[in-house]
Each structure stands twice: as C-alpha cells, then as structure tokens.
Design a protein around this motif. Structure first.
Motif, short mmCIF file in Angstrom:
data_model
loop_
_atom_site.label_atom_id
_atom_site.label_comp_id
_atom_site.label_asym_id
_atom_site.label_seq_id
_atom_site.Cartn_x
_atom_site.Cartn_y
_atom_site.Cartn_z
N ALA A 10 0.83 -1.20 0.00
CA ALA A 10 0.00 0.00 0.00
C ALA A 10 0.87 1.26 0.00
O ALA A 10 0.57 2.24 -0.69
CB ALA A 10 -0.92 0.00 1.22
N ARG A 14 0.99 4.23 -2.97
CA ARG A 14 0.54 5.59 -2.67
C ARG A 14 1.66 6.61 -2.52
O ARG A 14 1.38 7.82 -2.55
CB ARG A 14 -0.30 5.58 -1.39
CG ARG A 14 -1.59 4.79 -1.54
CD ARG A 14 -2.60 5.19 -0.49
NE ARG A 14 -3.89 4.58 -0.73
CZ ARG A 14 -5.04 5.09 -0.30
NH1 ARG A 14 -5.04 6.22 0.38
NH2 ARG A 14 -6.16 4.48 -0.54
N ARG A 76 -3.96 -1.91 5.90
CA ARG A 76 -3.32 -1.14 4.83
C ARG A 76 -3.38 0.37 5.06
O ARG A 76 -3.48 1.15 4.12
CB ARG A 76 -3.96 -1.50 3.47
CG ARG A 76 -3.75 -2.96 3.08
CD ARG A 76 -4.50 -3.29 1.80
NE ARG A 76 -5.94 -3.18 1.96
CZ ARG A 76 -6.71 -4.13 2.48
NH1 ARG A 76 -6.17 -5.28 2.90
NH2 ARG A 76 -8.01 -3.96 2.59
N ASP A 95 -10.21 0.47 6.58
CA ASP A 95 -9.17 -0.08 5.72
C ASP A 95 -8.79 0.92 4.62
O ASP A 95 -9.61 1.75 4.19
CB ASP A 95 -9.66 -1.37 5.06
CG ASP A 95 -9.96 -2.46 6.07
OD1 ASP A 95 -9.38 -2.43 7.17
OD2 ASP A 95 -10.78 -3.35 5.76
N ASP A 96 -7.55 0.84 4.15
CA ASP A 96 -7.06 1.56 2.97
C ASP A 96 -7.12 3.08 3.12
O ASP A 96 -7.32 3.80 2.14
CB ASP A 96 -7.85 1.14 1.72
CG ASP A 96 -7.74 -0.35 1.46
OD1 ASP A 96 -6.62 -0.84 1.27
OD2 ASP A 96 -8.79 -1.03 1.46
N CYS A 97 -6.91 3.57 4.33
CA CYS A 97 -6.93 5.01 4.56
C CYS A 97 -5.54 5.60 4.36
O CYS A 97 -4.53 4.92 4.49
CB CYS A 97 -7.44 5.32 5.97
SG CYS A 97 -9.20 4.97 6.18
N ASN A 121 -13.71 3.45 5.23
CA ASN A 121 -12.69 2.85 4.37
C ASN A 121 -12.27 3.83 3.26
O ASN A 121 -13.08 4.61 2.77
CB ASN A 121 -13.21 1.56 3.74
CG ASN A 121 -13.55 0.50 4.77
OD1 ASN A 121 -12.86 0.35 5.78
ND2 ASN A 121 -14.61 -0.24 4.53
N ASN A 122 -11.00 3.76 2.87
CA ASN A 122 -10.48 4.53 1.75
C ASN A 122 -10.69 6.04 1.93
O ASN A 122 -11.04 6.75 0.99
CB ASN A 122 -11.10 4.08 0.43
CG ASN A 122 -10.36 4.61 -0.78
OD1 ASN A 122 -9.13 4.72 -0.77
ND2 ASN A 122 -11.09 4.97 -1.81
N ASP A 139 -17.15 6.30 3.92
CA ASP A 139 -16.19 5.68 2.99
C ASP A 139 -15.87 6.61 1.83
O ASP A 139 -16.74 7.33 1.33
CB ASP A 139 -16.77 4.37 2.44
CG ASP A 139 -16.97 3.31 3.51
OD1 ASP A 139 -16.46 3.50 4.64
OD2 ASP A 139 -17.64 2.30 3.22
N ASN A 140 -14.62 6.59 1.41
CA ASN A 140 -14.14 7.34 0.23
C ASN A 140 -14.21 8.85 0.40
O ASN A 140 -14.11 9.59 -0.59
CB ASN A 140 -14.92 6.93 -1.03
CG ASN A 140 -14.93 5.44 -1.24
OD1 ASN A 140 -13.88 4.81 -1.28
ND2 ASN A 140 -16.12 4.86 -1.36
N ARG A 142 -12.97 12.69 1.52
CA ARG A 142 -11.73 13.44 1.44
C ARG A 142 -11.82 14.65 2.36
O ARG A 142 -12.75 15.44 2.24
CB ARG A 142 -11.46 13.90 -0.01
CG ARG A 142 -11.32 12.74 -1.00
CD ARG A 142 -10.05 11.96 -0.74
NE ARG A 142 -9.85 10.85 -1.68
CZ ARG A 142 -10.20 9.61 -1.44
NH1 ARG A 142 -10.81 9.29 -0.30
NH2 ARG A 142 -9.94 8.66 -2.32
N ASP A 156 -18.11 9.48 0.07
CA ASP A 156 -17.74 10.06 -1.23
C ASP A 156 -17.74 11.58 -1.21
O ASP A 156 -17.80 12.21 -2.28
CB ASP A 156 -18.67 9.56 -2.34
CG ASP A 156 -18.68 8.05 -2.46
OD1 ASP A 156 -17.62 7.47 -2.70
OD2 ASP A 156 -19.76 7.45 -2.29
#
Length: 229
Positions: A10, A14, A76, A95-97, A121-122, A139-140, A142, A156
């Motif tokens: 990961a 990135r 991750r 996860d995936d942050c 997540n993310n 999730d997702n 920003r 999102d």
C-alpha cells in the motif's frame, strides 16, 4: 506477515518516493507506528494497560506519531510523513486510509464513552486536518488540508474549511466552489463569507457617504440623533 506485506504494498502504491519494500520497512515511521500499535492494542485488549501505554509512548518517542492503544486501526493504513499525528482512544480507522502529518482524530472534551471519530474505508485526511468528535466520516471521503471537521461527513464527500463544510459528493459540487479541490488550492467557506461581508459593509459605507454629501440626513437612521439636536 501477510498484513505487513499488504501494508508495504500500500505504501508503494501511494507514495511515489518509495523505492522498495525494504526501504519502507526500515525507514518509514508510519510503518513502525502501525506495528507498535498492533502490539499496544493487543496488550490493551488483554487489560495490560500499563504495558500497552508504555509501548505506545515508546512509539510516540521513536516515530512522532501518537496512537492510543485503545484505537482501532484497519488494514493497509498509509501514514505519509506522520510527524504530529494524534489518534485518540476511541477512534476507529477503516481499511485503505491515507493520513498525512499533523492530523488529529480527537475529541471535543464534551463527550463521554465514545469520544473520537470513526473513519470509514479509503478515506484521505490531508495535512493538518482536525476531526473532532464521536461521528462518522464515510467511505471514500476526502478531508482537505487544515480543515476542522466537527460533524458527520457523508460517503464520497469532500470537506474543506473551518468549520469544515461538504463541497462535493460523488464528484458533484454542492456549492459554488470549483469542481477540482486539491490540497493546495481549496477555498475556505469562512474566508469567502468574510470577503462577501466586507464587500457589503463597503457598499453601505459608500451609500452613507452619498447621503451625507447630498444632505439627506433624514434618509439615514444612523443620523437620526443629529436631526433631533
């Protein structure tokens, strides 16, 4: 070892400056902080809280990243640079942050029990952002640089400003801000409102000056005391 391997991959994906997994493993403080936290959280969940805190404090001294042993960290997680990051006891990270330096996942001091945010997540949390309180960041999402998030952020979504406001959801703008929001050119809703207010005050001052110049004192409420004398 599987979780370590996927974490290293990961980082490679990135971080364009990452040249090899060995370099990441040996030299990246974010990886070290995550590994220390796994041990600290293991001890914390077994009620060995003094030892857990000892490990987390050593990690803070060694990496500059403070993660409370009680925090729940997903898979991750990538911590870029990492200096000055603080993650509170009841915080949860999915996860995936991706988290940049200077970020705080903290509380407001007014809540009991669950006091810190839950990150989905993310999620990307940019440099210097503060996420404060027991709410969810979807999730997702920003979070822009230096934003102060005090309420829930939908999935999102992109949040900017102090206090943070959602300016995009699933790629569609929710305000008059530009379609592209990045870490170097975000517009603060607070600053734009202050600019609009300043412009309004300037317009009113010009109207008042015009009234005085034309001798129309009766048209201005602020001049009423002078009319009575």
């Amino acid at each position: 070892m599987t979780r370590l391997g996927e974490t290293l991959r990961a980082y490679q994906a990135r971080d364009p400056a990452a040249r090899s997994r060995l370099e990441i493993f040996l030299l990246y403080p974010g990886v070290h902080a995550t590994l220390y936290h796994r041990l600290a959280h293991f001890l914390y969940c077994r009620h060995l809280k003094f030892l857990a805190r000892f490990v987390s404090q050593w990690s803070r001294f060694w990496t500059g990243i403070e993660i409370h042993p009680g925090a729940k960290i997903g898979r991750r997680l990538v911590i870029d640079h990492g200096m000055g990051i603080v993650i509170g006891e009841t915080a949860e990270v999915g996860d995936d942050c991706l988290i940049y330096h200077g970020v705080t996942l903290g509380g407001t001091g007014k809540d009991q029990g669950k006091r810190h945010p839950t990150i989905g997540n993310n999620v990307l949390i940019s440099t210097g952002a503060k996420v404060l309180g027991p709410f969810k960041v979807g999730d997702n999402a920003r979070i822009a640089a230096n934003a102060v998030v005090l309420s829930e952020v939908p999935p999102d979504a992109t949040a900017v400003g102090i206090p943070a406001q959602v300016v995009r959801i699933a790629g569609k703008t929710t305000t008059h801000y530009a379609d592209e929001v990045d870490q170097t050119s975000v517009k603060s809703p607070t600053l734009e409102r202050l600019a609009a207010l300043s412009g309004r005050v300037e317009t009113l001052e010009k109207l008042l000056d015009q009234c005085h110049a034309e001798g129309r004192r009766d048209a201005c409420a602020s001049c009423a005391p002078e009319d009575k004398t």
